[in-house]
Design an enzyme around this catalytic site. Sequence first.
Site, PDB file in Angstrom:
ATOM      1  N   ALA A 144      65.676 -17.988  -1.664  1.00  0.00           N
ATOM      2  CA  ALA A 144      65.990 -16.775  -2.430  1.00  0.00           C
ATOM      3  C   ALA A 144      66.663 -17.116  -3.753  1.00  0.00           C
ATOM      4  CB  ALA A 144      66.912 -15.874  -1.613  1.00  0.00           C
ATOM      5  N   CYS A 268      71.719 -26.901  -9.106  1.00  0.00           N
ATOM      6  CA  CYS A 268      71.968 -26.508 -10.498  1.00  0.00           C
ATOM      7  C   CYS A 268      73.425 -26.786 -10.877  1.00  0.00           C
ATOM      8  CB  CYS A 268      71.566 -25.063 -10.755  1.00  0.00           C
ATOM      9  SG  CYS A 268      72.358 -23.891  -9.686  1.00  0.00           S
TER      10      CYS A 268
HETATM   11  N1  SAM Z   1      65.242 -21.707  -4.700  1.00  0.00           N
HETATM   12  C1  SAM Z   1      65.807 -20.451  -5.151  1.00  0.00           C
HETATM   13  C2  SAM Z   1      65.063 -19.995  -6.385  1.00  0.00           C
HETATM   14  O1  SAM Z   1      64.531 -20.829  -7.120  1.00  0.00           O
HETATM   15  O2  SAM Z   1      64.979 -18.779  -6.600  1.00  0.00           O
HETATM   16  C3  SAM Z   1      67.297 -20.566  -5.394  1.00  0.00           C
HETATM   17  C4  SAM Z   1      68.032 -21.074  -4.181  1.00  0.00           C
HETATM   18  S1  SAM Z   1      69.797 -21.041  -4.321  1.00  0.00           S
HETATM   19  C5  SAM Z   1      70.130 -22.375  -5.343  1.00  0.00           C
HETATM   20  C6  SAM Z   1      70.285 -21.620  -2.755  1.00  0.00           C
HETATM   21  C7  SAM Z   1      70.026 -20.642  -1.622  1.00  0.00           C
HETATM   22  O3  SAM Z   1      70.319 -21.277  -0.385  1.00  0.00           O
HETATM   23  C8  SAM Z   1      70.894 -19.393  -1.672  1.00  0.00           C
HETATM   24  O4  SAM Z   1      70.087 -18.257  -1.698  1.00  0.00           O
HETATM   25  C9  SAM Z   1      71.692 -19.461  -0.370  1.00  0.00           C
HETATM   26  O5  SAM Z   1      71.922 -18.193   0.207  1.00  0.00           O
HETATM   27  C10 SAM Z   1      70.790 -20.301   0.504  1.00  0.00           C
HETATM   28  N2  SAM Z   1      71.451 -20.983   1.626  1.00  0.00           N
HETATM   29  C11 SAM Z   1      72.758 -21.299   1.770  1.00  0.00           C
HETATM   30  N3  SAM Z   1      72.961 -21.909   2.953  1.00  0.00           N
HETATM   31  C12 SAM Z   1      71.754 -21.995   3.560  1.00  0.00           C
HETATM   32  C13 SAM Z   1      71.322 -22.488   4.820  1.00  0.00           C
HETATM   33  N4  SAM Z   1      72.186 -23.049   5.663  1.00  0.00           N
HETATM   34  N5  SAM Z   1      70.015 -22.381   5.127  1.00  0.00           N
HETATM   35  C14 SAM Z   1      69.137 -21.811   4.280  1.00  0.00           C
HETATM   36  N6  SAM Z   1      69.492 -21.310   3.078  1.00  0.00           N
HETATM   37  C15 SAM Z   1      70.784 -21.397   2.725  1.00  0.00           C
END
Ligand code: SAM
Length: 338
Positions: A144, A268
């Site tokens: 997300a 990032c």
């Molecule tokens: N890849 C996305 C994009 O390009 O739109 C952005 C991702 S963001 C940097 C990292 C995401 O990892 C966040 O939405 C967060 O909620 C999620 N996240 C955090 N802990 C996680 C977990 N244990 N398993 C899966 N997702 C996780």
Amino acid sequence: SKLSVRCRSKPQRQVCKTVLQHFDAQYREELGEQWKSARDVLLNPHSWQYGVLLNRFSDLTNLEQGLRALGYTSLLPRVQPESQSNTAHIPLQCLIHRDPFRLPNQGHQPGWLKQYFLLNAASVLPVLALDVRDGEKVLDLCAAPGGKSLAILQTATPRLLHCNEVDPHRHDWLLKTLESYVPTTLQHLLSVTRLDGRSVGGERPGAYDKVLVDAPCSNDRSWLYTPDTHQGDIWLKERAQLPLLQTQLLCSALAAVRPGGVVVYSTCTMSQAENQSVVEAILTSYQGMELLDLTQLIDSVSDHFGFAHLHPPVGHLVIPKKGQTWGPMYVCRLKRVY
Ligand code: SAM
């Protein structure tokens, strides 16, 4: 043309002094002189540039021409280098502008596909490093709001794109993105789940050809604008916990990819503890993992992105600088050998 040319920049925001002091101490040490120019960019949101990722599934009549008339140019050459196989590869269309224009976000309209997604242009780097080919099974472990999932679909037609996001609110956001950009005829390629990414490798060992770990990290751009000092203190405590979570997510990804498959790890942040140290810990703890070279890809974008001199030199870090405010974006490509 339907293109609206209203361009605007971010409203005034307050810098959190606690976070800035912390960044100053850490990044002066880790990045030396390069921190100065990155700092100037991060402290000046009015200078931030925005990339425009075109959606190949939508009606782009007049849009690209309109954007080019406004001074937008392609981030990537039209024909992108073939890196691994002869399989067709669709060129990703990301347009950039030398000025800090920000096109308006397009609203969600049922039955209509959005034409573009605004992003930090350096965000396409992990997707290009993943180098997805038609027919592959791909996992986007932390997906997300879906910018990179969407970018993956711009470059190829995988057999499966599994988009995972643990946070319920962000999972809904991810669903909305996919609905707004991907035609119903391709929705059957998508699987969207709400799992803790740390468990996916154990549950689906060796199931994917490619896995992207765009890890949760201390997002340097937004953390600097933490609303108050108290929140800044909380985030700095959370920051210390992130390398463990990132290492666990990367381990899970390496278990989920088949032998011979590729994992891309990205963040990032500029923080060494969340970038090179995470990858190094994996390389020293697990056998059968290999660091892959990204020189060809890095060379192809080096006119547009500034790269940091990393110590140790594991992976690549796009670091913002004046006139090229893209990043921070760390990217590293790993292969599971067996
Ligand atoms: N890849 C996305 C994009 O390009 O739109 C952005 C991702 S963001 C940097 C990292 C995401 O990892 C966040 O939405 C967060 O909620 C999620 N996240 C955090 N802990 C996680 C977990 N244990 N398993 C899966 N997702 C996780």
